[in-house]
Design an enzyme around this catalytic site. Structure first.
Site, PDB file in Angstrom:
ATOM      1  N   GLU A  32       0.823  -1.213   0.000  1.00 48.92           N
ATOM      2  CA  GLU A  32       0.000   0.000   0.000  1.00 48.92           C
ATOM      3  C   GLU A  32       0.858   1.263   0.000  1.00 48.92           C
ATOM      4  O   GLU A  32       0.548   2.230  -0.680  1.00 48.92           O
ATOM      5  CB  GLU A  32      -0.960   0.014   1.206  1.00 48.92           C
ATOM      6  N   TYR A 115      -6.562   6.099   5.025  1.00 50.49           N
ATOM      7  CA  TYR A 115      -6.743   5.138   3.939  1.00 50.49           C
ATOM      8  C   TYR A 115      -5.971   3.837   4.205  1.00 50.49           C
ATOM      9  O   TYR A 115      -6.523   2.733   4.131  1.00 50.49           O
ATOM     10  CB  TYR A 115      -6.283   5.732   2.578  1.00 50.49           C
ATOM     11  N   ASP A 133      -9.457   5.804  -1.480  1.00 47.89           N
ATOM     12  CA  ASP A 133      -8.314   6.415  -2.169  1.00 47.89           C
ATOM     13  C   ASP A 133      -8.830   7.195  -3.381  1.00 47.89           C
ATOM     14  O   ASP A 133     -10.045   7.329  -3.568  1.00 47.89           O
ATOM     15  CB  ASP A 133      -7.264   5.351  -2.562  1.00 47.89           C
TER      16      ASP A 133
END
Ligand code: SF4
Length: 350
Positions: A32, A115, A133
């Protein structure tokens, strides 16, 4: 209904990615952070190399920062790599190397924002937190015709609430992945594939010809221009570098001696500046090469860069800079701009 359609689209269209084959929160976290700054195709190589070198959180925690930055070289946003390292150390000591399982504890970790915390909590632990996102902002704003600015505090709050409500609580892990992938492959920023979209009949933006206008952003961040004059000072296979320690871009990465100026100037003018005189005094130097201007673009900065190559007795500057040999460059993390310059030199000398 909507969630089921997105999930069913996902099951038929999703890409096979290394971090999708796992529930390991460490791997999900690393992927991520990498994906926040690079394309999927590039992230795959970085991810595989990273996992090879640091297969567990504890391996990462025990590494030297320089090793982590070296592996991150070329990805940019180096503060993220430094935060990753810091957080790995926290998990290693505070949680005995085991990634925390609660959303609250994940969110409290350094470098993990709303997020990323939701992504880890849902992908790894199936917790009901909607990961919002850029892809999700785009899909939701178009589907529901929302004109609130996605970069405003009000807009962010609104979209987060909507995403939470839209999420299928029973399957947060798959739904979050599905809507992100839907935004990345189907409802893309320019020319989304509306004609083959399973949500076409319910999409507000499509029916109201608003696809190109959504999502809305309020501010355009101004790009700053900076003027870098890098001095490549070498003697045979050795050259000078310094570690950037100031609070600025590329902290703790290595670079050549730098003169930064507030506007573009010629080399003739540069050699008359105080900065140049401070460095070289009245030494008579022979400039071997001055490159053309290279414009290196960062997210909000354009670095107008010129490389000036001087062969000289570099030992006279060893109190101020570090001398390294070409055979050692794999030990030092460099910004991409310097890495490219070094690669060019190697190429021209072979
Ligand atoms: S119809 Fe077009 S704009 Fe609407 S969700 Fe599908 S791809 Fe996106």
């Amino acid at each position: 209904m909507l969630t089921n359609q997105i999930i069913s689209w996902y099951l038929q269209n999703k890409r096979d990615l290394p971090w999708r084959e796992t529930k390991d929160p460490y791997k999900i976290w690393i992927s991520e952070i990498m994906l926040q700054q690079t394309r999927v195709a590039t992230a795959i190589d970085y991810f595989n190399r990273f996992m090879h070198q640091f297969p567990t959180i504890s391996d990462l925690a025990k590494a030297k920062e320089q090793e982590v930055l070296k592996l991150w070289q070329g990805l940019g946003y180096y503060s993220r790599a430094r935060n990753l390292h810091e957080t790995a150390k926290t998990i290693h000591t505070k949680y005995k190397g085991i990634f925390p399982k609660s959303h609250k504890d994940i969110l409290a970790l350094k470098g993990i924002g709303t997020y990323t915390a939701a992504a880890i909590a849902s992908f790894a632990f199936n917790l009901p937190y909607a990961a919002v996102d850029g892809n999700v902002y785009r899909v939701l704003s178009r589907l529901y015709g929302i004109e609130k600015a996605i970069d405003s505090a009000e807009g962010k709050k609104y979209f987060q609430k909507l995403a939470n409500e839209t999420m299928n609580n029973a399957r947060p892990e798959i739904y979050n992945q599905a809507i992100i992938e839907f935004g990345a492959l189907q409802c893309i920023p320019r020319n989304p594939k509306c004609e083959i979209c399973p949500l076409l009949s319910t999409c507000y933006a499509y029916s109201n010809k608003l696809v190109e206008q959504l999502p809305v952003k309020s501010k355009q961040i101004k790009t700053k221009n900076r003027y870098f004059y890098y001095l490549f000072l070498s003697c045979k296979s050795r050259f000078l570098v310094e570690k950037r320690e100031i609070k600025d871009i590329w902290k703790n990465l290595y670079q050549y001696p730098l003169i930064e100026y507030d506007k573009a100037i010629s080399t003739d003018k540069l050699i008359q500046t105080i900065e140049w005189k401070k460095l070289f005094g009245n030494q008579n130097l022979i400039i071997r090469r001055v490159s053309g201007e290279v414009i290196h673009k960062l997210s909000h900065q354009n670095l107008h860069t010129v490389f000036i190559h001087i062969e000289m007795n570099i030992d006279s500057l060893k109190n101020k800079y570090q001398i390294i040999d070409f055979s050692e460059i794999s030990d030092y993390p460099f910004p991409k701009l310097i890495e490219d310059h070094l690669n060019n030199i190697i190429l021209n000398n072979t």
